[in-house]
Design a protein around this motif. Structure first.
Motif, short mmCIF file in Angstrom:
data_model
loop_
_atom_site.label_atom_id
_atom_site.label_comp_id
_atom_site.label_asym_id
_atom_site.label_seq_id
_atom_site.Cartn_x
_atom_site.Cartn_y
_atom_site.Cartn_z
N GLY A 176 0.82 -1.20 0.00
CA GLY A 176 0.00 0.00 0.00
C GLY A 176 0.86 1.26 0.00
O GLY A 176 1.99 1.26 0.48
N GLN A 177 0.30 2.33 -0.56
CA GLN A 177 1.01 3.61 -0.64
C GLN A 177 0.48 4.55 0.43
O GLN A 177 -0.70 4.88 0.46
N ALA A 178 1.39 4.97 1.32
CA ALA A 178 0.99 5.82 2.44
C ALA A 178 1.00 7.28 2.05
O ALA A 178 1.62 7.69 1.06
N SER A 179 0.31 8.09 2.84
CA SER A 179 0.33 9.55 2.73
C SER A 179 0.96 10.11 3.99
O SER A 179 1.22 9.38 4.95
N ASP A 180 1.18 11.42 4.00
CA ASP A 180 1.78 12.05 5.18
C ASP A 180 0.82 12.14 6.35
O ASP A 180 1.24 12.43 7.46
N SER A 181 -0.47 11.92 6.11
CA SER A 181 -1.47 12.19 7.15
C SER A 181 -1.85 10.97 7.97
O SER A 181 -2.66 11.07 8.89
N GLU A 182 -1.30 9.81 7.68
CA GLU A 182 -1.62 8.62 8.48
C GLU A 182 -0.68 8.52 9.67
O GLU A 182 0.51 8.80 9.56
N ARG A 183 -1.21 8.10 10.78
CA ARG A 183 -0.40 7.88 11.97
C ARG A 183 0.35 6.56 11.84
O ARG A 183 -0.20 5.55 11.42
N ASP A 184 1.63 6.58 12.22
CA ASP A 184 2.46 5.38 12.12
C ASP A 184 1.93 4.31 13.08
O ASP A 184 1.68 4.58 14.25
N GLY A 189 9.09 -1.77 14.05
CA GLY A 189 9.45 -1.56 12.65
C GLY A 189 8.59 -2.34 11.68
O GLY A 189 8.75 -2.24 10.47
N VAL A 190 7.65 -3.13 12.18
CA VAL A 190 6.81 -3.97 11.30
C VAL A 190 5.37 -3.48 11.40
O VAL A 190 4.72 -3.63 12.43
N ALA A 191 4.87 -2.89 10.33
CA ALA A 191 3.50 -2.40 10.31
C ALA A 191 2.64 -3.15 9.30
O ALA A 191 1.43 -3.09 9.36
N HIS A 192 3.25 -3.86 8.38
CA HIS A 192 2.52 -4.39 7.23
C HIS A 192 1.92 -5.76 7.51
O HIS A 192 2.44 -6.56 8.28
N VAL A 193 0.79 -6.00 6.82
CA VAL A 193 0.13 -7.30 6.83
C VAL A 193 0.12 -7.81 5.40
O VAL A 193 -0.30 -7.09 4.48
N HIS A 208 -7.33 2.80 6.71
CA HIS A 208 -6.08 3.28 7.29
C HIS A 208 -5.31 4.14 6.30
O HIS A 208 -4.90 5.24 6.64
N LEU A 209 -5.10 3.67 5.07
CA LEU A 209 -4.39 4.48 4.08
C LEU A 209 -5.38 5.45 3.42
O LEU A 209 -6.51 5.08 3.10
N HIS A 210 -4.93 6.67 3.18
CA HIS A 210 -5.85 7.74 2.78
C HIS A 210 -6.03 7.90 1.28
O HIS A 210 -6.81 8.75 0.84
#
Length: 377
Positions: A176-184, A189-193, A208-210
């Protein structure tokens, strides 16, 4: 069955201190109109309903209005909590809401408890903080993959009893492609599913992703209804309208269409020298935008923001990236030097030119006044 997949409303959020409540209310109007026009059966809201755990009262009032109007328009609502929501607050009154056709899934252990509509099972997997479910679920490690995999294993066991199944989940799917407005939401260091974690169901409504994204034909992000950062300039905002036929031989999802949302005020980024931005007609179309402007003047212009807002009244952010700027100066000695000299060096470094005589006088007066006040104290 017709499903409207939306997410990341972030009710109560502002944009560089500009209120977005009117734009969010316009989006609610749009949703209600879409439900009526498209005869939507279920509205799936995939988390981050609010922007923070303790939302402002006008945001709570807007959600109350939205849910009542969506039900009055004929749709059931399935809603999950996201990482910005307080799961405990969001599920207040959920037993009563359930009887009214609004189904809130904010408790992890209800992830595999289906909401059944015409033998289509909807499973709401709220944002799962791995540390909070690790012990109770006896997860092998502290990761989002472990938490989602545990929930999905139970969802697949339950969904076998129904003709079709839809999952709502609030997470970061690999790729997925994140934006600057999503909270980490990284954990160690592992966020992905990984995408295969969602195998075995007919449609997955992600939040979650905007930015709207198609992870596969049946796994999608709807994205946020409004832009919440300048990194989202150019994104098309809206919701996925999913047509589901549990009896279809080639799979239950027979059609997916993106329904665009209204844009209360477009956003944009401009880059260039100040005089060009202020005079060239090619920038006319940006005069009604919320703007992030980067000035490339070799010398930082004075009163740049005021001058920009004379033409672009909705300029919200200003940055400087001078073209042909000299390399960063070597560190200078500070110890033992007069405060005024240090301050004037700073002005020269930041602006690219020395302070004007009146500015230098004002700076020296301020330093002297500060010294006097300090002595008297």
């Amino acid at each position: 069955m017709r499903i409207l997949h939306t997410s990341d409303w972030h009710l109560g959020r502002s944009f560089h201190r500009e209120s977005l409540l009117a734009g969010q209310a316009a989006f609610v109007d749009h949703l209600v109109e879409t439900v009526r026009a498209e005869r939507v059966d279920v509205v799936a809201v995939a988390g981050d309903v609010y922007d923070r755990a303790l939302p402002p009262v006008d945001a709570v009032a807007l959600l109350d209005d939205a849910l009542a109007r969506l039900r009055a328009a004929g749709a059931r609502v399935v809603l999950i909590s996201g990482n910005h929501d307080s799961a405990l607050r969001l599920r207040f009154g959920s037993a009563l809401f359930e009887a009214a056709g609004v189904h809130v899934r904010a408790a992890p252990d209800r992830s595999w408890e289906p909401v059944v509509v015409d033998d289509v099972a909807f499973y709401g997997i709220p944002y799962l903080e791995p540390e909070l479910v690790r012990a109770a679920w006896e997860l092998p490690d502290r990761s989002h993959t472990a938490a989602i995999s545990y929930a999905m294993e139970r969802v697949r066991a339950s969904s076998a009893r129904h003709r079709a199944s839809v999952v709502l989940s609030h997470c970061f799917v690999t790729g997925g492609q994140a934006s600057d407005s999503e909270r980490d939401i990284s954990v160690g260091g592992v966020a992905h599913v990984p995408l295969p974690a969602f195998d075995g169901v007919d449609y997955v409504a992600l939040g979650h992703l905007h930015g709207r994204q198609r992870m596969s034909e049946t796994v999608r992000y709807s994205g946020s209804p409004l832009a919440y950062s300048f990194s989202e300039a150019g994104q098309l905002k809206g919701s996925w309208l999913v047509a589901l036929d549990p009896g279809a031989p080639a799979g239950s999802v027979v059609d997916v269409e993106f329904v665009t949302a209204p844009v209360p005020r477009p956003i944009g980024r401009l880059r260039g020298e100040l005089e060009e931005l202020l005079t060239l007609p090619g920038y006319d179309s940006f005069e009604d935008h919320w703007l992030h402007v980067t000035l490339t003047d070799a010398v930082r212009p004075k009163s740049a923001m005021d001058r920009l807002r004379a033409r672009f009244p909705h300029t919200l952010a200003l940055a400087f990236d001078p073209v042909g700027a000299a390399p960063a100066a070597q560190p200078v000695r500070l110890s033992g030097r007069p405060e005024a000299e240090v301050a004037l060096d700073f002005v020269r470094e930041v602006r690219g030119e020395p302070a004007a005589p009146d500015e230098e006088d004002l700076l020296r007066q301020a330093i002297e006044a500060s010294r006097v006040k300090e002595t008297m104290a």
